[in-house]
Design an enzyme around this catalytic site. Structure first.
Site, PDB file in Angstrom:
ATOM      1  N   ASN A  59      17.503  -2.203  26.817  1.00  0.00           N
ATOM      2  CA  ASN A  59      17.670  -3.658  26.752  1.00  0.00           C
ATOM      3  C   ASN A  59      17.696  -4.245  28.146  1.00  0.00           C
ATOM      4  O   ASN A  59      18.183  -3.620  29.092  1.00  0.00           O
ATOM      5  CB  ASN A  59      18.937  -4.030  25.964  1.00  0.00           C
TER       6      ASN A  59
ATOM      7  N   PHE B 162      22.837 -10.822  30.089  1.00  0.00           N
ATOM      8  CA  PHE B 162      24.030 -11.639  29.821  1.00  0.00           C
ATOM      9  C   PHE B 162      23.702 -12.953  29.114  1.00  0.00           C
ATOM     10  O   PHE B 162      24.198 -14.017  29.498  1.00  0.00           O
ATOM     11  CB  PHE B 162      24.812 -11.945  31.112  1.00  0.00           C
TER      12      PHE B 162
ATOM     13  N   SER C 192      26.199  -3.849  34.739  1.00  0.00           N
ATOM     14  CA  SER C 192      24.971  -4.098  33.980  1.00  0.00           C
ATOM     15  C   SER C 192      23.771  -4.061  34.920  1.00  0.00           C
ATOM     16  O   SER C 192      23.808  -4.653  36.001  1.00  0.00           O
ATOM     17  CB  SER C 192      25.035  -5.475  33.316  1.00  0.00           C
TER      18      SER C 192
ATOM     19  N   ASN D  18      21.010  -5.530  34.382  1.00  0.00           N
ATOM     20  CA  ASN D  18      20.087  -6.621  34.049  1.00  0.00           C
ATOM     21  C   ASN D  18      20.396  -7.962  34.712  1.00  0.00           C
ATOM     22  O   ASN D  18      19.728  -8.948  34.443  1.00  0.00           O
ATOM     23  CB  ASN D  18      20.029  -6.793  32.533  1.00  0.00           C
ATOM     24  N   THR D  19      21.436  -7.998  35.545  1.00  0.00           N
ATOM     25  CA  THR D  19      21.697  -9.191  36.356  1.00  0.00           C
ATOM     26  C   THR D  19      21.424  -8.780  37.795  1.00  0.00           C
ATOM     27  O   THR D  19      22.074  -7.850  38.296  1.00  0.00           O
ATOM     28  CB  THR D  19      23.159  -9.670  36.175  1.00  0.00           C
TER      29      THR D  19
HETATM   30  C1  LIG Z   1      21.483  -4.457  23.360  1.00  0.00           C
HETATM   31  C2  LIG Z   1      22.639  -4.073  24.252  1.00  0.00           C
HETATM   32  C3  LIG Z   1      23.359  -5.059  24.910  1.00  0.00           C
HETATM   33  C4  LIG Z   1      24.431  -4.708  25.740  1.00  0.00           C
HETATM   34  N1  LIG Z   1      25.147  -5.690  26.363  1.00  0.00           N
HETATM   35  C5  LIG Z   1      26.216  -5.358  27.129  1.00  0.00           C
HETATM   36  C6  LIG Z   1      26.989  -6.351  27.750  1.00  0.00           C
HETATM   37  O1  LIG Z   1      26.757  -7.551  27.595  1.00  0.00           O
HETATM   38  N2  LIG Z   1      28.024  -5.953  28.536  1.00  0.00           N
HETATM   39  C7  LIG Z   1      28.358  -4.624  28.719  1.00  0.00           C
HETATM   40  O2  LIG Z   1      29.331  -4.326  29.425  1.00  0.00           O
HETATM   41  N3  LIG Z   1      27.625  -3.665  28.130  1.00  0.00           N
HETATM   42  C8  LIG Z   1      26.578  -3.994  27.342  1.00  0.00           C
HETATM   43  N4  LIG Z   1      25.849  -3.010  26.744  1.00  0.00           N
HETATM   44  C9  LIG Z   1      26.193  -1.593  27.009  1.00  0.00           C
HETATM   45  C10 LIG Z   1      27.080  -0.992  25.921  1.00  0.00           C
HETATM   46  O3  LIG Z   1      28.307  -1.649  25.844  1.00  0.00           O
HETATM   47  C11 LIG Z   1      27.318   0.500  26.182  1.00  0.00           C
HETATM   48  O4  LIG Z   1      28.041   0.642  27.370  1.00  0.00           O
HETATM   49  C12 LIG Z   1      26.023   1.290  26.303  1.00  0.00           C
HETATM   50  O5  LIG Z   1      25.053   0.829  25.386  1.00  0.00           O
HETATM   51  C13 LIG Z   1      26.216   2.783  26.054  1.00  0.00           C
HETATM   52  O6  LIG Z   1      26.716   3.030  24.755  1.00  0.00           O
HETATM   53  P1  LIG Z   1      25.780   3.463  23.517  1.00  0.00           P
HETATM   54  O7  LIG Z   1      24.960   4.627  23.978  1.00  0.00           O
HETATM   55  O8  LIG Z   1      26.747   3.793  22.404  1.00  0.00           O
HETATM   56  O9  LIG Z   1      24.938   2.289  23.189  1.00  0.00           O
HETATM   57  C14 LIG Z   1      24.774  -3.338  25.912  1.00  0.00           C
HETATM   58  C15 LIG Z   1      24.051  -2.359  25.233  1.00  0.00           C
HETATM   59  C16 LIG Z   1      22.997  -2.706  24.410  1.00  0.00           C
HETATM   60  C17 LIG Z   1      22.226  -1.618  23.700  1.00  0.00           C
END
Ligand SMILES: Cc1cc2nc3c(=O)[nH]c(=O)nc-3n(C[C@H](O)[C@H](O)[C@H](O)COP(=O)(O)O)c2cc1C
Length: 371
Positions: free
Chosen positions: A146, A150, A209, A211-212
Site C-alpha cells: 500500500n 495517511f 510509514s 508513504n509520507t
Molecule cells: C492498507 C494498509 C494501510 C496501513 N495504514 C497504516 C497507517 O495508517 N498507520 C500505521 O501505523 N500503519 C499502517 N499500516 C501498517 C499496519 O498497521 C501493520 O503495521 C503492517 O501492515 C504489518 O502488519 P500485517 O502484516 O498484519 O499487515 C497499514 C497497512 C496496510 C496494509
C-alpha cells in the site's frame, strides 16, 4: 427503548439463542464465498464497501460479540485477559492501524473478536493521500503493498466519532500532514495528541510509514527526541496515557537498539514492531506487481518482524512491552510472535486473507496453549 438497546438486552439474556443466530448470520461463515468475490475487485473499493456495510448493519454485528469473544459462565473468559502498560485488555489480539483510519467501525471490529482497535494514522488536517490506485494484492505471496499516504478525515472528525465509544479499547495512532516539514512535525503530533487525549486509551507515535516523504528520517535519535519529549511533557500535565513508538522493520538492528535505549531513557511505555517494509526480497509475484512503490505487509514481513521482537525482548530483558505486528497469517504465526516476547499482537493483512473467524481462532489457540 432504542433498537440497539433492545438487541443488547436480548443479547444479554439469551446467550444460547443468540449463539445460534450468530452462526446463521455469521460473516465468518460466508467468507469462503465472499473472499473470491472480494479478491476480484480493487482492494480499496472492497474496503470502502465493507466499511459501508459494517456501518449500516452495526446493530447486527453486536450478535457477533458473543460468538467471537470467549465467555465462561456468561462472563468474558479471564484467561485471555492481559494487563499491559496499565490497561486491561480483554484479549491480546488487536486490529493494526490503517484498517479503521477514521474511527468509523471500531465497535463492529471489536464485535468481530479484537481485544483492541488502533485507529489512524490520524493527522491534524484531513488529507486525501496519494493518487489511486494505491493498494495492491500480491496473492502469490500472501501479501499487500500500500502507498495510501495517511488518507484520513482529520483529527476533529475522528474525535467526534470516538465520543460514541462505550467500552472498546482504542489506540490513537498519530502522524503529521504531508505538507508539514519535519522541523515542524512535532506541532502536528501535539495537535493530534491534545485533541484525541480524552478519547483514546494509549497513543502510538507513527514515524515509520514509508508513504509520507521523509517521515522515516524522524526515526533518528534527534528526530525522535524532538517529537517524544514535548509529547511526554504534555502527558505529564494530564493523566499520563501510555505512549508507544511504532518502528520500521527496515532499520538496522544497531539503530533499533539505540531506539530502545532512548525509549528506556525517556520512559515511554512500549514499542510496536513493525510497520510495513520497503524490501522486496524473495517475492514470487510478477515484477510489475512487486515493483509497485509502497509498504509491503503480510507473509514476507513475518520473519523480520519476529526477529525485531526477539531482539528488543532480549535486549530489554523483557522490561519493555512490545506489540508484535507483521505477517501474522496463521494461528501459529500469532503464537510465534507471543513466544518471541510480544505482550500483545496486531493483525491487518492476515485478517484480509483469512476473514473474520481468524481472530477467534487465534484466541482459541492462545487459550489452548495456556492449558
Ligand atoms: C492498507 C494498509 C494501510 C496501513 N495504514 C497504516 C497507517 O495508517 N498507520 C500505521 O501505523 N500503519 C499502517 N499500516 C501498517 C499496519 O498497521 C501493520 O503495521 C503492517 O501492515 C504489518 O502488519 P500485517 O502484516 O498484519 O499487515 C497499514 C497497512 C496496510 C496494509
Amino acid at each position: 427503548m432504542s433498537f440497539l438497546k433492545k438487541i443488547k438486552d436480548f443479547d444479554k439474556k439469551n446467550t444460547h439463542l443468540t449463539y445460534y443466530a450468530y452462526h446463521l448470520g455469521s460473516t465468518a461463515r460466508w467468507y469462503s464465498i465472499w473472499k473470491p468475490i472480494f479478491f476480484n475487485i480493487d482492494p480499496e473499493t472492497v474496503h470502502h464497501l465493507v466499511v459501508k456495510v459494517l456501518k449500516i448493519f452495526k446493530p447486527f454485528f453486536r450478535f457477533n460479540h458473543h460468538k467471537y469473544h470467549f465467555y465462561y459462565n456468561g462472563k468474558p473468559d479471564r484467561r485471555l485477559e492481559k494487563k499491559v502498560f496499565g490497561i486491561k485488555f480483554p484479549n491480546p489480539v488487536g486490529l493494526a492501524a490503517g484498517f479503521d483510519k477514521n474511527a468509523e467501525i471500531y465497535q463492529q471490529m471489536s464485535d468481530h473478536g479484537f481485544g483492541f482497535i488502533e485507529i489512524g494514522t490520524v493527522t491534524p488536517k484531513p488529507q486525501k493521500g496519494n493518487p489511486k490506485k494505491r493498494i495492491f494484492r500480491l496473492t502469490e505471496d500472501n501479501a499487500l503493498i500500500n502507498r495510501l499516504g495517511f488518507n484520513n478525515d482529520g483529527v476533529e472528525k475522528v474525535v467526534n466519532r470516538l465520543k460514541n465509544n462505550i467500552n472498546v479499547i482504542i489506540g490513537g495512532n498519530i502522524g503529521k500532514n504531508k505538507d508539514t516539514p519535519n522541523e515542524r512535525a512535532v506541532d502536528d503530533y501535539l495537535i493530534c495528541f491534545d485533541k484525541l487525549y480524552d478519547y483514546v486509551d494509549y497513543f502510538t507515535v507513527n514515524v515509520s510509514s514509508p508513504n509520507t516523504p521523509n517521515l522515516r528520517d524522524l526515526q533518528n535519535i534527534d528526530g525522535l527526541r524532538s517529537i517524544l519529549i514535548p509529547l511526554i511533557d504534555e502527558n505529564k500535565k494530564r493523566s499520563n496515557k501510555p505512549i508507544l513508538l511504532k518502528i520500521s522493520p527496515d532499520l538496522d538492528n544497531s539503530d533499533i537498539l539505540s531506539i530502545v535505549d532512548l525509549i528506556q531513557e525517556l520512559k515511554i511505555d512500549g514499542i510496536i514492531t513493525t510497520n510495513t517494509t520497503v524490501s522486496r526480497e524473495k517475492l514470487k509475484s510478477d515484477n510489475q506487481l512487486k515493483s509497485e512503490k509502497g509498504g509491503l505487509s503480510g507473509a514476507p514481513l513475518r520473519n523480520r518482524s519476529t526477529e525485531v521482537i526477539s531482539l528488543i525482548h532480549k535486549y530489554s530483558k523483557g522490561t519493555l512491552p512490545i506489540i508484535g505486528v507483521g505477517g501474522i497469517m496463521s494461528v501459529e504465526d500469532a503464537i510465534e510472535k507471543l513466544n518471541a516476547g510480544a505482550s500483545l499482537i496486531q493483525v491487518y493483512t492476515g485478517f484480509i486473507y483469512n476473514g473474520p473467524s481468524f481472530i477467534y481462532k487465534i484466541n482459541r489457540e492462545i487459550i489452548k496453549s495456556l492449558n
